[in-house]
Motif scaffolding. Structure first.
Motif, PDB file in Angstrom:
ATOM      1  N   GLY A 135      64.043 -11.152  59.468  1.00 39.63           N
ATOM      2  CA  GLY A 135      65.100 -10.358  60.283  1.00 39.63           C
ATOM      3  C   GLY A 135      64.459  -9.381  61.220  1.00 39.63           C
ATOM      4  O   GLY A 135      64.824  -9.534  62.351  1.00 39.63           O
ATOM      5  N   VAL A 136      63.763  -8.590  60.614  1.00 38.57           N
ATOM      6  CA  VAL A 136      63.162  -7.594  61.678  1.00 38.57           C
ATOM      7  C   VAL A 136      62.329  -8.173  62.696  1.00 38.57           C
ATOM      8  O   VAL A 136      62.165  -7.618  63.647  1.00 38.57           O
ATOM      9  N   VAL A 137      61.446  -9.248  62.454  1.00 36.83           N
ATOM     10  CA  VAL A 137      60.584  -9.941  63.126  1.00 36.83           C
ATOM     11  C   VAL A 137      61.285 -10.577  64.103  1.00 36.83           C
ATOM     12  O   VAL A 137      61.000 -10.483  65.534  1.00 36.83           O
ATOM     13  N   ASP A 176      50.325  -6.291  63.123  1.00 36.82           N
ATOM     14  CA  ASP A 176      49.686  -5.862  61.624  1.00 36.82           C
ATOM     15  C   ASP A 176      50.610  -6.473  60.736  1.00 36.82           C
ATOM     16  O   ASP A 176      51.667  -5.709  60.593  1.00 36.82           O
ATOM     17  N   CYS A 177      50.556  -7.572  60.037  1.00 39.14           N
ATOM     18  CA  CYS A 177      51.271  -8.041  59.128  1.00 39.14           C
ATOM     19  C   CYS A 177      50.954  -7.779  57.785  1.00 39.14           C
ATOM     20  O   CYS A 177      49.607  -7.634  57.357  1.00 39.14           O
ATOM     21  N   PRO A 178      51.757  -7.652  56.662  1.00 42.47           N
ATOM     22  CA  PRO A 178      51.320  -7.241  55.521  1.00 42.47           C
ATOM     23  C   PRO A 178      50.991  -8.290  54.559  1.00 42.47           C
ATOM     24  O   PRO A 178      51.205  -9.455  55.155  1.00 42.47           O
ATOM     25  N   PRO A 179      49.868  -8.367  53.773  1.00 40.53           N
ATOM     26  CA  PRO A 179      49.559  -9.232  52.915  1.00 40.53           C
ATOM     27  C   PRO A 179      50.691  -9.977  51.906  1.00 40.53           C
ATOM     28  O   PRO A 179      51.512  -9.237  52.089  1.00 40.53           O
ATOM     29  N   GLY A 180      50.444 -11.022  51.869  1.00 40.62           N
ATOM     30  CA  GLY A 180      51.270 -11.625  50.720  1.00 40.62           C
ATOM     31  C   GLY A 180      51.895 -12.939  51.178  1.00 40.62           C
ATOM     32  O   GLY A 180      51.113 -13.893  51.275  1.00 40.62           O
ATOM     33  N   THR A 181      53.251 -12.999  51.429  1.00 31.46           N
ATOM     34  CA  THR A 181      53.867 -14.405  51.253  1.00 31.46           C
ATOM     35  C   THR A 181      53.643 -15.117  52.639  1.00 31.46           C
ATOM     36  O   THR A 181      53.616 -16.299  52.359  1.00 31.46           O
ATOM     37  N   GLY A 182      53.343 -14.284  53.902  1.00 31.81           N
ATOM     38  CA  GLY A 182      53.374 -15.048  55.081  1.00 31.81           C
ATOM     39  C   GLY A 182      54.553 -15.196  55.864  1.00 31.81           C
ATOM     40  O   GLY A 182      54.687 -15.723  56.856  1.00 31.81           O
ATOM     41  N   ASP A 183      55.542 -14.488  55.374  1.00 35.50           N
ATOM     42  CA  ASP A 183      56.811 -14.537  56.075  1.00 35.50           C
ATOM     43  C   ASP A 183      56.858 -14.075  57.199  1.00 35.50           C
ATOM     44  O   ASP A 183      57.394 -14.843  58.192  1.00 35.50           O
ATOM     45  N   ALA A 184      56.156 -12.784  57.662  1.00 33.23           N
ATOM     46  CA  ALA A 184      56.141 -12.253  58.896  1.00 33.23           C
ATOM     47  C   ALA A 184      55.377 -13.319  59.972  1.00 33.23           C
ATOM     48  O   ALA A 184      55.786 -13.500  61.189  1.00 33.23           O
ATOM     49  N   GLN A 185      54.337 -14.035  59.295  1.00 28.21           N
ATOM     50  CA  GLN A 185      53.462 -14.458  60.032  1.00 28.21           C
ATOM     51  C   GLN A 185      54.299 -15.953  60.577  1.00 28.21           C
ATOM     52  O   GLN A 185      54.332 -16.516  61.828  1.00 28.21           O
ATOM     53  N   LEU A 186      54.962 -16.586  59.626  1.00 19.58           N
ATOM     54  CA  LEU A 186      55.768 -17.779  59.802  1.00 19.58           C
ATOM     55  C   LEU A 186      56.921 -17.637  60.790  1.00 19.58           C
ATOM     56  O   LEU A 186      57.181 -18.363  61.565  1.00 19.58           O
ATOM     57  N   THR A 187      57.576 -16.167  60.663  1.00 20.70           N
ATOM     58  CA  THR A 187      58.496 -16.114  61.528  1.00 20.70           C
ATOM     59  C   THR A 187      58.318 -15.866  62.764  1.00 20.70           C
ATOM     60  O   THR A 187      58.736 -16.300  63.842  1.00 20.70           O
ATOM     61  N   LEU A 188      57.010 -15.203  63.274  1.00 18.07           N
ATOM     62  CA  LEU A 188      56.383 -15.111  64.433  1.00 18.07           C
ATOM     63  C   LEU A 188      56.113 -16.393  65.120  1.00 18.07           C
ATOM     64  O   LEU A 188      56.389 -16.578  66.276  1.00 18.07           O
ATOM     65  N   VAL A 206      59.387 -17.943  66.316  1.00 22.89           N
ATOM     66  CA  VAL A 206      60.049 -17.335  67.348  1.00 22.89           C
ATOM     67  C   VAL A 206      59.374 -17.055  68.663  1.00 22.89           C
ATOM     68  O   VAL A 206      60.034 -16.912  70.000  1.00 22.89           O
ATOM     69  N   LEU A 207      58.176 -16.751  68.459  1.00 23.35           N
ATOM     70  CA  LEU A 207      57.161 -16.963  69.528  1.00 23.35           C
ATOM     71  C   LEU A 207      56.316 -18.198  70.065  1.00 23.35           C
ATOM     72  O   LEU A 207      56.139 -18.811  68.974  1.00 23.35           O
ATOM     73  N   ASP A 208      55.902 -18.472  71.154  1.00 29.34           N
ATOM     74  CA  ASP A 208      54.998 -19.527  71.345  1.00 29.34           C
ATOM     75  C   ASP A 208      53.810 -19.142  71.482  1.00 29.34           C
ATOM     76  O   ASP A 208      53.270 -18.420  72.511  1.00 29.34           O
ATOM     77  N   LEU A 209      52.920 -18.949  70.157  1.00 27.15           N
ATOM     78  CA  LEU A 209      51.715 -18.464  70.076  1.00 27.15           C
ATOM     79  C   LEU A 209      50.707 -19.345  70.520  1.00 27.15           C
ATOM     80  O   LEU A 209      50.810 -20.661  70.217  1.00 27.15           O
ATOM     81  N   ASP A 210      49.653 -19.006  71.147  1.00 26.97           N
ATOM     82  CA  ASP A 210      48.496 -19.668  71.713  1.00 26.97           C
ATOM     83  C   ASP A 210      47.436 -19.818  70.685  1.00 26.97           C
ATOM     84  O   ASP A 210      46.664 -20.771  70.260  1.00 26.97           O
ATOM     85  N   LEU A 211      47.276 -18.608  69.744  1.00 27.30           N
ATOM     86  CA  LEU A 211      46.393 -18.566  68.877  1.00 27.30           C
ATOM     87  C   LEU A 211      46.511 -17.571  68.035  1.00 27.30           C
ATOM     88  O   LEU A 211      47.272 -16.581  68.073  1.00 27.30           O
ATOM     89  N   ALA A 212      45.772 -17.271  66.943  1.00 28.52           N
ATOM     90  CA  ALA A 212      45.855 -16.424  65.961  1.00 28.52           C
ATOM     91  C   ALA A 212      44.341 -15.657  65.635  1.00 28.52           C
ATOM     92  O   ALA A 212      43.545 -16.419  65.557  1.00 28.52           O
ATOM     93  N   VAL A 213      44.286 -14.422  65.453  1.00 29.43           N
ATOM     94  CA  VAL A 213      43.039 -13.849  64.839  1.00 29.43           C
ATOM     95  C   VAL A 213      43.341 -13.063  63.596  1.00 29.43           C
ATOM     96  O   VAL A 213      44.568 -12.341  63.562  1.00 29.43           O
ATOM     97  N   VAL A 214      42.724 -13.613  62.497  1.00 35.61           N
ATOM     98  CA  VAL A 214      43.084 -12.994  61.016  1.00 35.61           C
ATOM     99  C   VAL A 214      42.094 -11.964  60.782  1.00 35.61           C
ATOM    100  O   VAL A 214      40.910 -12.256  61.055  1.00 35.61           O
ATOM    101  N   VAL A 215      42.506 -10.940  60.478  1.00 37.42           N
ATOM    102  CA  VAL A 215      41.762  -9.637  59.952  1.00 37.42           C
ATOM    103  C   VAL A 215      41.934  -9.283  58.417  1.00 37.42           C
ATOM    104  O   VAL A 215      42.969  -9.341  58.042  1.00 37.42           O
ATOM    105  N   THR A 216      40.765  -9.271  57.838  1.00 36.50           N
ATOM    106  CA  THR A 216      40.630  -9.107  56.289  1.00 36.50           C
ATOM    107  C   THR A 216      39.771  -7.723  56.049  1.00 36.50           C
ATOM    108  O   THR A 216      39.166  -7.236  56.960  1.00 36.50           O
ATOM    109  N   THR A 217      39.940  -7.776  54.706  1.00 36.94           N
ATOM    110  CA  THR A 217      38.972  -6.572  54.348  1.00 36.94           C
ATOM    111  C   THR A 217      37.991  -7.086  53.216  1.00 36.94           C
ATOM    112  O   THR A 217      38.340  -8.221  52.728  1.00 36.94           O
ATOM    113  N   PRO A 218      36.914  -6.616  52.954  1.00 35.71           N
ATOM    114  CA  PRO A 218      35.823  -7.270  52.101  1.00 35.71           C
ATOM    115  C   PRO A 218      36.135  -7.346  50.553  1.00 35.71           C
ATOM    116  O   PRO A 218      35.697  -6.565  49.911  1.00 35.71           O
TER     117      PRO A 218
END
Length: 134
Positions: free
Chosen positions: A6-8, A26-38, A41-53
């Motif tokens: 809903g926030v997204v 900056d999306c939280p790790p976990g379920t992917g709800d924020a990424q899926l909603t983005l 609702v948005l026409d995304l051309d591409l994504a860059v995923v950032v992680t930690t080691p």
């Protein structure tokens, strides 16, 4: 879950966005709800995923890339934040990365080869490629 979605949705619908070259979220790790909603609702051309080691974070990367594959959003790169892999010292960096992540000798060799040989990693079936790599 649904509150985050809903926030997204509110962010996407309520802000008077102009033409954007880049939208960094900056999306939280976990379920992917924020990424899926983005993606919905948005026409995304591409994504860059950032992680930690860490292996746990990498597991989320694989899930995230699979999600982007499912909604036809290409992943341009996976970037390790707080990592020290650089191509000029590929053999040393591969060894350091392998030690930090508990990779065996075959995986270290594959990583070194990957660092030394430019090749397309991302696009269709990115999640499968990432799973095979690790």
């Amino acid at each position: 879950g649904s509150r985050l979605a809903g926030v997204v949705q509110q962010l996407a619908a309520s802000v008077a966005w102009r033409d954007l070259d880049v939208l960094l979220v900056d999306c939280p790790p976990g379920t992917g709800d924020a990424q899926l909603t983005l993606c919905q609702v948005l026409d995304l051309d591409l994504a860059v995923v950032v992680t930690t080691p860490s292996r746990l974070a990498f597991a989320d990367v694989v899930k995230g890339v699979a999600l982007f594959d499912e909604v036809d959003v290409p992943v341009a790169a996976v970037v390790e934040n707080m990592g020290e892999v650089a191509r000029p010292r590929a053999a040393e960096d591969a060894a350091a990365f392998a030690t930090a992540h508990g990779l065996d000798e075959n995986a270290e060799t594959a990583l070194r080869d990957l660092l030394e040989t430019p090749q397309p990693l991302f696009g269709p079936s990115s999640a499968r490629k990432l799973r095979e790599m690790w």
